[in-house]
Design a protein around this motif. Structure first.
Motif, PDB file in Angstrom:
ATOM      1  N   LYS A 113      11.920  44.346 -12.148  1.00 14.27           N
ATOM      2  CA  LYS A 113      12.417  44.764 -10.833  1.00 14.27           C
ATOM      3  C   LYS A 113      13.939  44.578 -10.770  1.00 14.27           C
ATOM      4  O   LYS A 113      14.478  43.622 -11.317  1.00 14.27           O
ATOM      5  N   THR A 114      14.614  45.506 -10.097  1.00 15.15           N
ATOM      6  CA  THR A 114      16.048  45.388  -9.851  1.00 15.15           C
ATOM      7  C   THR A 114      16.300  45.482  -8.352  1.00 15.15           C
ATOM      8  O   THR A 114      15.485  46.053  -7.615  1.00 15.15           O
ATOM      9  N   ALA A 115      17.411  44.931  -7.902  1.00 19.42           N
ATOM     10  CA  ALA A 115      17.743  44.941  -6.469  1.00 19.42           C
ATOM     11  C   ALA A 115      17.948  46.372  -5.965  1.00 19.42           C
ATOM     12  O   ALA A 115      17.523  46.727  -4.864  1.00 19.42           O
ATOM     13  N   LYS A 116      18.606  47.192  -6.773  1.00 21.68           N
ATOM     14  CA  LYS A 116      18.782  48.618  -6.474  1.00 21.68           C
ATOM     15  C   LYS A 116      18.186  49.394  -7.641  1.00 21.68           C
ATOM     16  O   LYS A 116      18.309  48.980  -8.802  1.00 21.68           O
ATOM     17  N   CYS A 166       4.460  51.742  -8.300  1.00 22.46           N
ATOM     18  CA  CYS A 166       5.717  51.169  -7.825  1.00 22.46           C
ATOM     19  C   CYS A 166       6.628  52.303  -7.370  1.00 22.46           C
ATOM     20  O   CYS A 166       6.272  53.474  -7.481  1.00 22.46           O
ATOM     21  N   ASP A 167       7.823  51.964  -6.869  1.00 24.89           N
ATOM     22  CA  ASP A 167       8.725  53.011  -6.390  1.00 24.89           C
ATOM     23  C   ASP A 167       9.612  53.592  -7.494  1.00 24.89           C
ATOM     24  O   ASP A 167      10.508  54.384  -7.229  1.00 24.89           O
ATOM     25  N   GLY A 168       9.336  53.246  -8.738  1.00 26.76           N
ATOM     26  CA  GLY A 168      10.021  53.889  -9.855  1.00 26.76           C
ATOM     27  C   GLY A 168       9.420  55.260 -10.107  1.00 26.76           C
ATOM     28  O   GLY A 168       8.373  55.610  -9.546  1.00 26.76           O
ATOM     29  N   HIS A 211      14.120  64.096 -19.895  1.00 28.63           N
ATOM     30  CA  HIS A 211      13.580  63.312 -18.792  1.00 28.63           C
ATOM     31  C   HIS A 211      14.297  61.971 -18.744  1.00 28.63           C
ATOM     32  O   HIS A 211      15.037  61.615 -19.661  1.00 28.63           O
ATOM     33  N   ARG A 212      14.073  61.263 -17.649  1.00 31.90           N
ATOM     34  CA  ARG A 212      14.634  59.926 -17.513  1.00 31.90           C
ATOM     35  C   ARG A 212      13.762  59.121 -16.566  1.00 31.90           C
ATOM     36  O   ARG A 212      13.092  59.678 -15.695  1.00 31.90           O
ATOM     37  N   GLY A 213      13.790  57.831 -16.779  1.00 31.59           N
ATOM     38  CA  GLY A 213      13.015  56.937 -15.931  1.00 31.59           C
ATOM     39  C   GLY A 213      13.929  56.097 -15.072  1.00 31.59           C
ATOM     40  O   GLY A 213      15.162  56.174 -15.173  1.00 31.59           O
ATOM     41  N   THR A 214      13.304  55.275 -14.251  1.00 26.45           N
ATOM     42  CA  THR A 214      14.047  54.377 -13.374  1.00 26.45           C
ATOM     43  C   THR A 214      13.404  52.997 -13.400  1.00 26.45           C
ATOM     44  O   THR A 214      12.272  52.835 -13.859  1.00 26.45           O
ATOM     45  N   THR A 215      14.117  52.056 -12.856  1.00 26.43           N
ATOM     46  CA  THR A 215      13.522  50.759 -12.570  1.00 26.43           C
ATOM     47  C   THR A 215      12.826  50.868 -11.215  1.00 26.43           C
ATOM     48  O   THR A 215      12.858  51.924 -10.576  1.00 26.43           O
ATOM     49  N   CYS A 216      12.222  49.779 -10.780  1.00 25.77           N
ATOM     50  CA  CYS A 216      11.611  49.745  -9.462  1.00 25.77           C
ATOM     51  C   CYS A 216      12.234  48.623  -8.645  1.00 25.77           C
ATOM     52  O   CYS A 216      12.859  47.715  -9.197  1.00 25.77           O
TER      53      CYS A 216
END
Length: 162
Positions: A87-90, A114-116, A143-148
């Protein structure tokens, strides 16, 4: 690109999750990767576990993947790994990439909701991280991913196969 929800039946999905994330004091090994897309990303990291390196099975937990492999029916496995991003803050959005240079299929299996998300360049589309969802696409699609930001981590299995 095809998105499948409720990809595995409850028994197989729970068995996979119980071994990897739900069992207290489990012995599932995680390895620190200094980068997400590559090793040169400053201040970005993730943990992963390599199940198959394209030549041979690389994990004592490979059999957990049998229910997914039965469904995707690969002629050849090029790589299978699982990524855990804390998890990251942003939310952090990672770089555009393709997984391998070889022409193949890529499959992403989401283990937790999750919100990723995974974003695709063309066609422009975002696929939310939803537990037990599988998305399959041609490997040449960037493609690319994100943290949540809403769970302890974002957890995805990544399959590359012919």
């Amino acid at each position: 690109m095809i998105v499948y929800d409720n990809y595995l039946d409850k028994f197989d999905f729970n068995g996979l999750c119980n071994t990897i994330i739900n069992k207290p004091n489990n012995n599932f090994s995680w390895y620190l990767m200094n980068g997400v897309v590559d090793d040169y990303e400053k201040n970005k990291f993730q943990f992963n576990h390599l199940f198959h390196n394209g030549i041979k099975v690389n994990s004592p937990h490979f059999n957990l993947l049998i229910p997914i492999l039965v469904k995707i029916k690969p002629k050849k496995i090029l790589r299978i790994k699982i990524n855990l991003q804390p998890k990251t803050a942003k939310r952090i959005v990672h770089r555009w990439h393709t997984d391998l240079r070889e022409e193949c299929k890529t499959g992403i299996f989401y283990l937790n909701t999750c919100d990723g998300y995974t974003e695709f360049k063309k066609p422009k589309k975002k696929v939310k991280s939803l537990a037990n969802r599988f998305v399959e696409f041609d490997s040449n699609i960037e493609h690319r991913g994100t943290t949540c930001t809403d769970k302890k981590y974002r957890l995805v299995l990544n399959f590359n196969y012919i």
